[in-house]
Design a protein around this motif. Structure first.
Motif, mmCIF file in Angstrom:
data_model
loop_
_atom_site.group_PDB
_atom_site.id
_atom_site.type_symbol
_atom_site.label_atom_id
_atom_site.label_comp_id
_atom_site.label_asym_id
_atom_site.label_seq_id
_atom_site.Cartn_x
_atom_site.Cartn_y
_atom_site.Cartn_z
ATOM 1 N N ASN A 137 35.742 17.149 -69.756
ATOM 2 C CA ASN A 137 34.840 17.996 -68.956
ATOM 3 C C ASN A 137 34.922 19.457 -69.397
ATOM 4 O OD1 ASN A 137 34.026 15.785 -67.446
ATOM 5 N ND2 ASN A 137 35.573 16.092 -65.862
ATOM 6 N N LEU A 138 36.143 19.935 -69.644
ATOM 7 C CA LEU A 138 36.318 21.322 -70.082
ATOM 8 C C LEU A 138 35.671 21.538 -71.440
ATOM 9 C CD1 LEU A 138 37.603 24.141 -69.796
ATOM 10 C CD2 LEU A 138 39.698 23.193 -70.823
ATOM 11 N N TYR A 139 35.858 20.571 -72.353
ATOM 12 C CA TYR A 139 35.281 20.659 -73.692
ATOM 13 C C TYR A 139 33.753 20.719 -73.607
ATOM 14 C CZ TYR A 139 34.809 19.656 -78.710
ATOM 15 O OH TYR A 139 34.513 19.723 -80.040
ATOM 16 N N ALA A 140 33.176 19.872 -72.755
ATOM 17 C CA ALA A 140 31.712 19.855 -72.595
ATOM 18 C C ALA A 140 31.206 21.168 -72.030
ATOM 19 C CB ALA A 140 31.314 18.693 -71.688
ATOM 20 N N THR A 141 31.993 21.809 -71.171
ATOM 21 C CA THR A 141 31.589 23.086 -70.564
ATOM 22 C C THR A 141 31.632 24.223 -71.582
ATOM 23 O OG1 THR A 141 32.451 22.366 -68.424
ATOM 24 C CG2 THR A 141 32.105 24.739 -68.722
ATOM 25 N N LEU A 142 32.725 24.280 -72.365
ATOM 26 C CA LEU A 142 32.916 25.385 -73.310
ATOM 27 C C LEU A 142 32.246 25.151 -74.661
ATOM 28 C CD1 LEU A 142 36.641 26.377 -72.660
ATOM 29 C CD2 LEU A 142 34.572 27.464 -71.790
ATOM 30 N N LYS A 195 35.924 31.063 -78.574
ATOM 31 C CA LYS A 195 35.788 29.815 -77.809
ATOM 32 C C LYS A 195 37.072 29.002 -77.863
ATOM 33 C CE LYS A 195 30.867 28.577 -77.699
ATOM 34 N NZ LYS A 195 29.886 27.548 -78.108
ATOM 35 N N PRO A 235 29.144 23.015 -75.334
ATOM 36 C CA PRO A 235 28.048 22.089 -74.992
ATOM 37 C C PRO A 235 27.316 21.588 -76.240
ATOM 38 C CG PRO A 235 27.451 24.354 -74.480
ATOM 39 C CD PRO A 235 28.902 24.368 -74.829
ATOM 40 N N GLU A 250 42.457 27.697 -71.018
ATOM 41 C CA GLU A 250 42.117 26.909 -69.828
ATOM 42 C C GLU A 250 42.735 25.514 -69.862
ATOM 43 O OE1 GLU A 250 38.278 26.992 -68.108
ATOM 44 O OE2 GLU A 250 37.679 28.837 -69.144
#
Length: 856
Positions: free
Chosen positions: A700-705, A540, A707, A547
């Motif tokens: 946003n990227l952190y929340a996606t990868l 992760k 959660p 990304e």
């Protein structure tokens, strides 16, 4: 109910109340006390108020003449004092304002010091709880210990009742149930954790609550946040810390921790979880914090000696300093040790605050002494008449002490009101929550401060005024002796000397803080954020880094296996060609990603950084210049540097840079390439022109990868500033203390000059009639005060140089005192003094001499 606080006010009531009224009044007071307790009102304080209000002639005992005399004398002293205040309004206001300023400063500092001294003292086992620690190569850093060694000590030393282990301190981790997840702070704890520490359980038994290997005990607020209820025993949840994940069961609930607990956490987790995760490394490393409960009456000195003897006898090859124990609660204030002895910590800040508070209060008391003795001539006839009519010296002393205590009491009441109003400002100043406890010790403590202030400020005037001979003062005009005038000038010197020291301190602290904030650290820390990786395993983290580097506002991103600020990992098993095998050197070190040193823009002295272009570089090392100088080589690149049993090739040398505060010398440091894909922290450098939008995209990227985990980051430069919390508090307090000291001193000077102008009005009139110029008159008024301020400047320079240099010596990297610091402080102090007295000097110059000489 604890009856101890009731004993003293009721004892006072029985001393003065008539027998026929006592039973009924006492009963009423106790009923009122119970009602207030039930309504959570400050019952103990209000009981004192009620008893003091009952001191009135109708209910006072009159069993003998002496009691009536005492009551009459008190009443007489109060009346005379109030008349004196009314007659000399200017002196009263100056003394009152000065004492209010001094007392409100002392009250705030008293509240803060009281809080600091109470930290961790609420545990029932206080005095028996000790922490097992060890020195790091003779430095001030305290290390963790090996829990298995502590178990050996528990068996070998009878004075040790039992040991409790924790790990690292409060952990920033994650608790979740179903879709709910919260970032929390928690502790690991072995089975007797709640037996040792007094964190009261509302559910569960202290002796068994951590027995299960998957047990977790929640705070009340954490239980409500997760489950919406406190009745949650047996409920499951999931704990995550970095890449670790563990299913747990709630086995207990504890009350939210008091504010005077040095550590604040939301849960306590079974130490078995930590032990399972660490495996064999726990036996080989010092990875635990160990707390010992000593048996009742055990001597910590004897226990330390037994630890020393056991270590030498059991481990004869051990060459370091044996572990030792320190008082658990005392560690909060004294956290820096050398050779097993405390050498500093927050206790230095506490002492400094106490000294500053006392100095401000003494300056206010000096105003009272100065004005009272200066105006002695106005009261000489009163004293002469009273002595002629038979007044004893002790009755006059009582009179003048009553006056000073009355002003002190009025100032104390005003100071308490101001303290309530200014408390939010004071909390913001110190960045710390401070409460005003309405309890017996605090009430008695502050009343004691008020009484001490009254007695201190009135002591010299009382002895001075009461000592006048009635024959001399009734014979003609009273003239102060040269000794009296010298004493008053000495007090002015003291006031302005302290004010100068505080002013110079403000300038120096500001310059040192500016130096800290602007000094090149050897790398760049602007617009760099860093954050933990809880919830992210290695894959992760690598996906996130891959990304996040594609976001337009991200300049660089990488990871590091240690903290970016403060002490890093340390070790002494490093060797190189030519090293003295007997020499022990401690190094700082860490594991970094390929781009981490470039992200920080660390400057290269020689060679290069890690790079993917060179293939596998796990056998390479980058050192700092301090390490190169220690090795004594001209060119370090391609030299061998051995860590333990592994030899590494040096590929680069950095310029020296600061990871720790400027209190510390730069230490020999090296970096190895991270050998796996997991990091403790990630760091991202952001383009300052795209800061907000970039942070939003990263979130946003952190929340996606990841959660369920909040994106909690900090800026690198803010982390650096946090290392100077103590200096920031000193700077803020000294600034306001200096302003207050100058204000109070100037008020006193104003009062003295006003008195001189009033007393010398006829002299000024005669001088004018004889043709004296305005400048000559201004000089005649000011000469008595210019000299003391000049002397104060000289003494203040000497004292401030010694004191401030001692403070600056705490920094390995510091500024040096410059002449203009003292000139600026003296100039500011002089300008303020002149502005204070100029109105009175102008009054002397502008007064018509006819008005001054009319009654001749």
């Amino acid at each position: 109910m604890n009856n101890t606080p009731l004993k003293y006010p009721l004892r006072l009531l029985r001393l003065f109340c008539k027998e026929e009224y006592l039973e009924e009044i006492e009963g009423d007071l106790l009923e009122q006390f119970e009602r207030r307790i039930s309504k959570n009102r400050p019952a103990h304080l209000l009981l004192w108020v009620d008893v003091l209000k009952l001191i009135r002639p109708r209910i006072l005992k009159h069993s003998n003449t002496q009691s009536r005399k005492t009551t009459n004398m008190l009443s007489h002293n109060l009346k005379v004092s109030l008349r004196s205040f009314k007659r000399h309004k200017t002196s009263f206001l100056i003394n009152y304002i000065g004492l209010v300023g001094g007392l409100v400063t002392v009250l705030f500092i008293y509240l803060w010091v009281n809080h600091e001294l109470s930290v961790d003292r609420f545990h029932e086992n206080d005095g028996q709880i000790y922490r097992l620690v060890s020195d790091n190569g003779g430095s001030k850093t305290l290390l963790n210990t090996n829990p298995y060694f502590a178990s050996e000590l528990e068996e070998a030393i009878p004075e040790i009742d039992y040991a409790v282990h924790s790990a690292f301190g409060p952990l920033v981790s994650n608790l979740s149930i179903e879709e709910k997840a919260f970032s929390t702070r928690g502790e690991f704890g072995t089975k007797k954790f709640f037996d040792l520490f007094s964190y009261p359980l509302t559910s569960g038994e202290a002796s068994t609550v951590l027995n299960a290997p998957n047990a977790i005990v929640l705070s009340e607020s954490m239980a409500i946040k997760l489950f919406g209820s406190r009745d949650v025993i047996g409920n499951p949840l999931v704990w995550r810390w970095y890449s670790m994940e563990e299913p747990l069961v709630v086995t207990g609930i504890f009350r939210d921790l008091p504010k005077n607990s040095s550590e604040q956490f939301d849960y306590v987790l079974s130490f078995d979880v930590f032990e399972k995760r660490m495996g064999d490394r726990l036996r080989r490393t010092r990875s635990a914090r160990t707390f010992l409960k000593l048996t009742d009456g055990a001597s910590p000195q004897i226990v330390n000696q037994k630890i020393h003897d056991y270590t030498r006898a059991t481990y004869p090859d051990f060459e370091g300093d044996p572990a030792f124990i320190i008082d658990f609660a005392g560690y909060y204030l004294e956290s820096q040790y050398e050779n097993g002895q405390p050498v500093g910590g927050r206790i230095e800040l506490v002492r400094l605050f106490i000294v500053i508070g006392l100095l401000v209060l003494i300056i206010a008391c000096i105003n009272f002494m100065n004005l009272s003795t200066a105006r002695a001539a106005l009261r000489t006839k009163e004293i002469g008449v009273r002595k002629t009519m038979g007044a004893l010296r002790k009755s006059l002393i009582s009179q003048y002490l009553t006056e000073s205590c009355l002003i002190s009491l009025a100032a104390g009441v005003s100071a308490m009101i101001l303290a309530f109003l200014l408390l939010p400002f004071f909390e913001n100043l110190l960045d710390q929550r401070i409460e005003i406890p309405f309890n017996y010790p605090t009430t008695i403590g502050f009343l004691g401060i008020i009484l001490f202030t009254g007695l201190l400020s009135g002591s010299y005037p009382a002895l001075y005024l009461s000592g006048f001979s009635p024959l001399k003062v009734l014979k003609g005009p009273f003239l102060a002796s040269s000794k009296d005038q010298l004493f008053r000038k000495g007090l002015v010197v003291f006031q302005f000397g302290i004010s100068l020291i505080l002013l110079v301190s403000v300038l120096v602290i500001y310059q040192q803080m500016h130096f800290i904030q602007t000094k090149s650290l050897g790398y760049e820390n602007d617009y760099i954020i860093n954050f933990g990786t809880t919830g992210m395993n290695g894959s992760k983290q690598q996906a996130f880094l891959s990304e996040v580097r594609q976001i337009s506002g991200v300049e660089k991103a990488d990871g590091v296996s240690h903290a970016l600020f403060g002490a890093q990992r340390s070790g002494s098993n490093m060797t190189w060609q030519g090293k003295d095998p007997e020499e022990e050197v401690w190094f700082e070190y860490g594991h970094v990603g390929h781009d981490m040193l470039e992200l920080l823009e660390v400057r290269l002295h020689e060679g290069r950084f890690f790079s993917k272009e060179f293939g596998d570089e796990t056998s390479k090392v980058v050192i700092n210049r301090a390490t190169k100088e220690l090795m004594g080589v001209q060119n370090a690149v391609e030299k061998k540097f051995t860590v333990g049993e592994t030899a590494y090739e040096i590929i680069g040398v950095t310029e020296d840079f600061h990871f720790q505060s400027l209190h510390e010398q730069i230490k020999p440091t090296f970096f190895l390439l991270n050998t796996n894909d997991w990091y403790m922290k990630l760091a991202i450098k952001i383009n300052p022109n795209q800061l907000q939008e970039t942070l939003s995209e990263i979130d946003n990227l952190y929340a996606t990868l990841n959660p369920g985990f909040a994106f909690e980051y900090s800026f690198h430069d803010q982390d650096q500033a946090a290392m100077y919390e103590s200096e920031t508090k000193i700077s803020s307090l000294t600034k306001y203390a200096a302003g207050l000291a100058i204000l109070i001193s100037s008020l006193g000077l104003f009062g003295l000059v006003s008195f001189v102008v009033e007393r010398k009005s006829k002299e000024m009139g005669i001088r004018k009639v004889l043709g004296a110029s305005s400048g000559a008159i201004a000089g005649a008024v000011s000469k008595d005060f210019i000299f003391p301020i000049a002397v104060a400047s000289v003494l203040g320079i000497v004292a401030s140089t010694l004191l401030i240099n001692n403070w600056l010596d705490q920094f390995a990297y510091r500024i040096y005192l410059k002449w203009w610091f003292f000139v600026a402080a003296i100039g500011l102090m002089t300008v303020i003094a002149l502005m204070t007295t100029i109105s009175q000097v102008l009054k002397a110059i502008m007064t018509n001499p006819i008005s001054a000489l009319r009654d001749e």
